[in-house]
Design an enzyme around this catalytic site. Structure first.
Site, mmCIF file in Angstrom:
data_model
loop_
_atom_site.group_PDB
_atom_site.id
_atom_site.type_symbol
_atom_site.label_atom_id
_atom_site.label_comp_id
_atom_site.label_asym_id
_atom_site.label_seq_id
_atom_site.Cartn_x
_atom_site.Cartn_y
_atom_site.Cartn_z
ATOM 1 N N GLY A 37 0.798 -1.240 0.000
ATOM 2 C CA GLY A 37 0.000 0.000 0.000
ATOM 3 C C GLY A 37 0.822 1.277 0.000
ATOM 4 N N SER A 39 2.421 3.093 -2.429
ATOM 5 C CA SER A 39 2.085 4.114 -3.440
ATOM 6 C C SER A 39 0.708 4.706 -3.174
ATOM 7 C CB SER A 39 2.085 3.511 -4.844
ATOM 8 O OG SER A 39 3.352 3.020 -5.131
ATOM 9 N N SER A 106 12.469 -1.129 -0.900
ATOM 10 C CA SER A 106 13.706 -0.958 -0.110
ATOM 11 C C SER A 106 13.844 -2.034 0.964
ATOM 12 C CB SER A 106 13.792 0.454 0.476
ATOM 13 O OG SER A 106 12.600 0.878 1.098
HETATM 14 P P1 ADP Z 1 2.838 -0.787 -3.158
HETATM 15 O O1 ADP Z 1 3.123 0.622 -3.581
HETATM 16 O O2 ADP Z 1 3.183 -1.054 -1.722
HETATM 17 O O3 ADP Z 1 3.374 -1.830 -4.099
HETATM 18 P P2 ADP Z 1 0.166 -0.225 -4.032
HETATM 19 O O4 ADP Z 1 -0.244 0.994 -3.276
HETATM 20 O O5 ADP Z 1 0.622 -0.065 -5.448
HETATM 21 O O6 ADP Z 1 1.254 -0.987 -3.168
HETATM 22 O O7 ADP Z 1 -1.002 -1.275 -4.040
HETATM 23 C C1 ADP Z 1 -1.726 -1.604 -2.878
HETATM 24 C C2 ADP Z 1 -3.111 -2.126 -3.289
HETATM 25 O O8 ADP Z 1 -3.827 -2.513 -2.110
HETATM 26 C C3 ADP Z 1 -3.935 -1.040 -3.970
HETATM 27 O O9 ADP Z 1 -4.661 -1.643 -5.020
HETATM 28 C C4 ADP Z 1 -4.875 -0.571 -2.844
HETATM 29 O O10 ADP Z 1 -6.093 -0.068 -3.331
HETATM 30 C C5 ADP Z 1 -5.084 -1.857 -2.070
HETATM 31 N N1 ADP Z 1 -5.435 -1.683 -0.656
HETATM 32 C C6 ADP Z 1 -6.447 -2.353 -0.038
HETATM 33 N N2 ADP Z 1 -6.557 -1.982 1.241
HETATM 34 C C7 ADP Z 1 -5.598 -1.061 1.470
HETATM 35 C C8 ADP Z 1 -5.221 -0.313 2.623
HETATM 36 N N3 ADP Z 1 -5.867 -0.434 3.797
HETATM 37 N N4 ADP Z 1 -4.176 0.546 2.525
HETATM 38 C C9 ADP Z 1 -3.519 0.671 1.335
HETATM 39 N N5 ADP Z 1 -3.830 -0.009 0.213
HETATM 40 C C10 ADP Z 1 -4.876 -0.881 0.263
#
Ligand code: ADP
Length: 203
Positions: A37, A39, A106
């Site tokens: 989450g 990004s 990281s």
């Molecule tokens: P990362 O940057 O860590 O690879 P992303 O933000 O690209 O992760 O993806 C996280 C995914 O999880 C997104 O599709 C987001 O909508 C989903 N998600 C579901 N629940 C949450 C939450 N509580 N907090 C953050 N993201 C969440």
């Protein structure tokens, strides 16, 4: 005035940028597994601060790998160099008074500690975006886990490469237990507690 009469230009220091912008610069470094989450939280925090008129920038591992670090792979030494470059870029933005939201897997503690070491005390906030591997595999927004589990992506963090969680992060954002909104508020509250956010926006 002609060039030679003007005298040397005064350098613009970080404090000058900060005074003009009405907030301090800092780096919020979000680390965690792919799909934890990072990004999502970085983008939401940045949007909120931007709408308050703050100078913010999101640095994202995926976008840096399309340019500045496109020559690097995923071995431990390549990852070290990837984070070193990302950290140096974050430092430049921080010097210009920006609030940087940096979203990078990281995975290695020593690489994150390097970034901490090149930023001033109090202006590096390590945020551990935590979600267990099964949750991340279940989310898999880019289909990367599916490929990694089939062996199509070597050295994939959490599957075939290690992840070292921070030992003493400034903030933990457990995205299996809290909503995006709750994580965003937690980051904003910490910026307020550190006196980084615009004074008139603090509530
Ligand atoms: P990362 O940057 O860590 O690879 P992303 O933000 O690209 O992760 O993806 C996280 C995914 O999880 C997104 O599709 C987001 O909508 C989903 N998600 C579901 N629940 C949450 C939450 N509580 N907090 C953050 N993201 C969440």
């Amino acid at each position: 005035m002609r060039e030679r009469e003007r005298g040397p230009a005064r350098e613009i220091e970080t404090e000058h940028y900060e005074a003009q912008q009405g907030h301090q610069g800092c780096v919020v470094w979000l680390t965690g597994l792919s799909a934890a989450g990072k990004s999502t939280i970085a983008t939401h925090v940045a949007r909120r601060l931007f709408e308050e008129g703050s100078h913010v920038y999101v640095l994202d591992g995926d976008s840096l790998r399309q340019g500045l670090t496109r020559d690097l792979g995923f071995s431990p030494t390549a990852r070290e160099e990837n984070i070193r470059r990302a950290g140096e870029v974050a430092k430049l933005f921080r010097r210009a008074g920006f609030i940087v939201l940096a979203a990078f897997v990281s995975p290695y503690r020593k690489d994150r500690d390097f970034v901490r070491s090149i930023l001033d005390d109090g202006h590096f906030i390590e945020g551990y975006v935590s979600a267990d591997l099964d949750t991340c595999i279940g989310r898999d927004p880019k289909g990367l886990y599916k490929k990694a589990l089939q062996g199509a992506i070597p050295e994939f963090t959490g599957v075939s490469a290690p992840y070292e969680p921070p030992l003493a992060p400034e903030i933990v954002l457990d995205t299996t237990a809290q909503s995006v909104d709750q994580s965003v508020h937690a980051v904003i509250d910490l910026l307020d507690a550190r006196g980084i956010r615009k004074a008139r926006a603090r509530g």
